[in-house]
Enzyme design. Sequence first.
Site, PDB file in Angstrom:
ATOM      1  CD  GLN A 142     -33.460 -52.920  12.963  1.00 58.01           C
ATOM      2  OE1 GLN A 142     -32.926 -51.841  13.133  1.00 58.01           O
ATOM      3  NE2 GLN A 142     -34.300 -53.137  11.977  1.00 58.01           N
TER       4      GLN A 142
ATOM      5  CG  HIS B 278     -37.598 -64.089  24.532  1.00 57.92           C
ATOM      6  ND1 HIS B 278     -36.422 -63.887  25.203  1.00 57.92           N
ATOM      7  CD2 HIS B 278     -37.232 -64.325  23.241  1.00 57.92           C
ATOM      8  CE1 HIS B 278     -35.401 -63.985  24.371  1.00 57.92           C
ATOM      9  NE2 HIS B 278     -35.866 -64.254  23.177  1.00 57.92           N
TER      10      HIS B 278
ATOM     11  CG  ASP C 162     -33.616 -65.230  20.813  1.00 57.47           C
ATOM     12  OD1 ASP C 162     -33.939 -64.091  21.208  1.00 57.47           O
ATOM     13  OD2 ASP C 162     -34.156 -66.274  21.230  1.00 57.47           O
TER      14      ASP C 162
ATOM     15  NE  ARG D 144     -27.756 -44.017  12.687  1.00 55.31           N
ATOM     16  CZ  ARG D 144     -29.043 -44.334  12.651  1.00 55.31           C
ATOM     17  NH1 ARG D 144     -29.641 -44.616  11.515  1.00 55.31           N
ATOM     18  NH2 ARG D 144     -29.758 -44.352  13.748  1.00 55.31           N
TER      19      ARG D 144
ATOM     20  CG  HIS E 167     -31.544 -48.116  16.235  1.00 56.70           C
ATOM     21  ND1 HIS E 167     -30.972 -47.555  15.110  1.00 56.70           N
ATOM     22  CD2 HIS E 167     -32.713 -48.633  15.804  1.00 56.70           C
ATOM     23  CE1 HIS E 167     -31.751 -47.743  14.058  1.00 56.70           C
ATOM     24  NE2 HIS E 167     -32.830 -48.406  14.453  1.00 56.70           N
TER      25      HIS E 167
ATOM     26  CG  ASN F  84     -32.983 -44.881  14.801  1.00 61.05           C
ATOM     27  OD1 ASN F  84     -32.510 -44.302  13.831  1.00 61.05           O
ATOM     28  ND2 ASN F  84     -34.035 -45.681  14.703  1.00 61.05           N
ATOM     29  CD  GLU F  85     -36.560 -43.756  12.150  1.00 56.75           C
ATOM     30  OE1 GLU F  85     -37.595 -44.318  12.520  1.00 56.75           O
ATOM     31  OE2 GLU F  85     -36.137 -43.822  10.988  1.00 56.75           O
TER      32      GLU F  85
ATOM     33  CG  ASN G 227     -33.112 -42.265  10.029  1.00 55.24           C
ATOM     34  OD1 ASN G 227     -31.972 -41.867   9.806  1.00 55.24           O
ATOM     35  ND2 ASN G 227     -33.376 -43.197  10.929  1.00 55.24           N
TER      36      ASN G 227
ATOM     37  CE1 TYR H 242     -35.873 -46.711   5.109  1.00 54.25           C
ATOM     38  CE2 TYR H 242     -36.122 -45.149   6.894  1.00 54.25           C
ATOM     39  CZ  TYR H 242     -35.496 -46.259   6.357  1.00 54.25           C
ATOM     40  OH  TYR H 242     -34.485 -46.903   7.037  1.00 54.25           O
TER      41      TYR H 242
ATOM     42  CD  GLU I 223     -32.483 -45.904   9.738  1.00 54.10           C
ATOM     43  OE1 GLU I 223     -33.606 -46.239   9.321  1.00 54.10           O
ATOM     44  OE2 GLU I 223     -32.137 -46.007  10.923  1.00 54.10           O
TER      45      GLU I 223
HETATM   46  C1  BGC Z   1     -35.437 -47.652  11.583  1.00 50.55           C
HETATM   47  C2  BGC Z   1     -34.798 -48.986  11.266  1.00 50.55           C
HETATM   48  C3  BGC Z   1     -35.756 -49.797  10.418  1.00 50.55           C
HETATM   49  C4  BGC Z   1     -35.994 -49.048   9.125  1.00 50.55           C
HETATM   50  C5  BGC Z   1     -36.896 -49.772   8.124  1.00 50.55           C
HETATM   51  C6  BGC Z   1     -36.140 -47.006  10.419  1.00 50.55           C
HETATM   52  O1  BGC Z   1     -37.277 -46.363  10.853  1.00 50.55           O
HETATM   53  O2  BGC Z   1     -34.498 -46.785  12.141  1.00 50.55           O
HETATM   54  O3  BGC Z   1     -34.449 -49.618  12.448  1.00 50.55           O
HETATM   55  O4  BGC Z   1     -35.311 -51.076  10.175  1.00 50.55           O
HETATM   56  O5  BGC Z   1     -36.624 -47.823   9.429  1.00 50.55           O
HETATM   57  O6  BGC Z   1     -38.181 -49.909   8.604  1.00 50.55           O
END
Ligand code: BGC
Length: 498
Positions: free
Chosen positions: A42, A62, A75, A100, A145, A189-190, A330, A332, A402
Amino acid sequence: MVSTRLVFFACFLINSLAADYVINNKRFPSDFMFGVATSAYQIEGGWNEDGRTPSNWDHMTHTRPEFVKDRSNGDIACDSYHKFKEDVAIMKKMGVKHYRFSLSWNRILPTGFPDKINEPGIAYYKNLIKELKTNNIVPLVTIHHWDLPQSLQNLGGFLNASIVDWVADYARVCYKAFGDDVKYWLTFNEAKQICMGGFGFGYYPPAIHSEGILEYVCAHNLLKAHAKAWHIYDKEFRAKQNGKVSVVLDSSAYIPASNKPEDKVATDTVLHFELGWFANPIYNGDYPEIMKTRVAERSKREGRPKSRLPEFTEEEKALIKGTHDYFAMNTYTSYLVESIPDPGIQDPPTRWSDIGVNNFQPDTWENTTMEQDWFKIAPWGMRTLLKWIKYHYSNPEIIVTENGVCDYGDMEDDKRISYIRDNLSYLRDAMIEDGVRVFGYTVWSIIDNFEWQHGYTQKYGLYQVDFDDPKRTRRPKKSADFYKKVCTTRCITDKCVV
Ligand code: BGC
């Protein structure tokens, strides 16, 4: 279908909770870790420099540019391959305790295997870690990740049982190269998103749609790979390096939509499927009972001779159980959950009908961006989720690896400030009121970056990156000042007590 009465009840419940809610004004402990996060694909760019070979994301972007909303790719991304010192300087200024980041497997092992170790790749991460150390920032390193070497994807990736050895061999190279300076490791990751995105809904490479079948196979292999990587550290490196290894699991918070007992049961069911799918084998030795029973029963009704959910042997269970040194999570957003009648058999099957509940976010909850229809702002779930983890996984030490929010790039990002403040407040409540042992919190992300299938259309950074500028100039948003204050005062209100 959600009944109007139910939505009314749920809105009333949450709105009244939110309206009366007072932000926690207790200072965080002096050893609490406030940090920020990114991941290799990322931010790094330098996609074909110094011996790096293509990953599954290079390959996908690509060969099928339409896979990403704005047809962009990583890229160049934030060009952190060249600008990492600037990134560290920003973090230093902010006063974070940890950073991290993740390692690019194909930058370190161009064939995917340890037959050839790419020295410039190793040097890049060594320099980054050295820069962090010089600035007193603790590295938290994610080994994988989501950017898998395309060479391994061509061999089946997470569907090939050999992924267990591939991950283990790669992890050994990482521990050996960086382990003297890294005390917090994260294998994946996740975990869930790798399998659900890659093999369930197909929104991540290799974009296979096989809900309720291949996503379970992927998870089965991934859990064994994590366990093997953990044991390698335990046996070969721990005594000398004295670090900790875990895996990042992700879950939204789930809250019963009413006080009816069946909605509470439905809520537990989702959590067992969403978080327990991975956490239960690692903490308690097998998939959650409810998951095993439901998938087996539904598979039988579908006429299958055995469950779509693979079974671990006793030996495998023993190997996976206990492969954690801390809980990395993580999160959200939150959902309300209501029980529904049996959804019946689907052909092809879906994991959500295996779960068999209805989860929803009321219209009254604040939106993030139009594209993120899964993501409304609902910080109160943070406390509930942490409490659930404490109860189901023996009160582990937890770090939120996260948490963050997206917008279209506002510099006056008040929404991000209140999102972080409110999440931290409910997290602090969980520590004080519920005795949850949280030792850190990590904002996603320090800088705007390549947001997977959304490309550069969604911004999560505390700093803006100008993607039209070849220098990829970084500029602090209003939230960067806010988070700096949090990191340096350990306080989320104007004034804290204790
Ligand atoms: C991921 C990140 C992502 C973020 C926001 C997480 O699920 O680990 O790579 O950018 O969410 O969507």
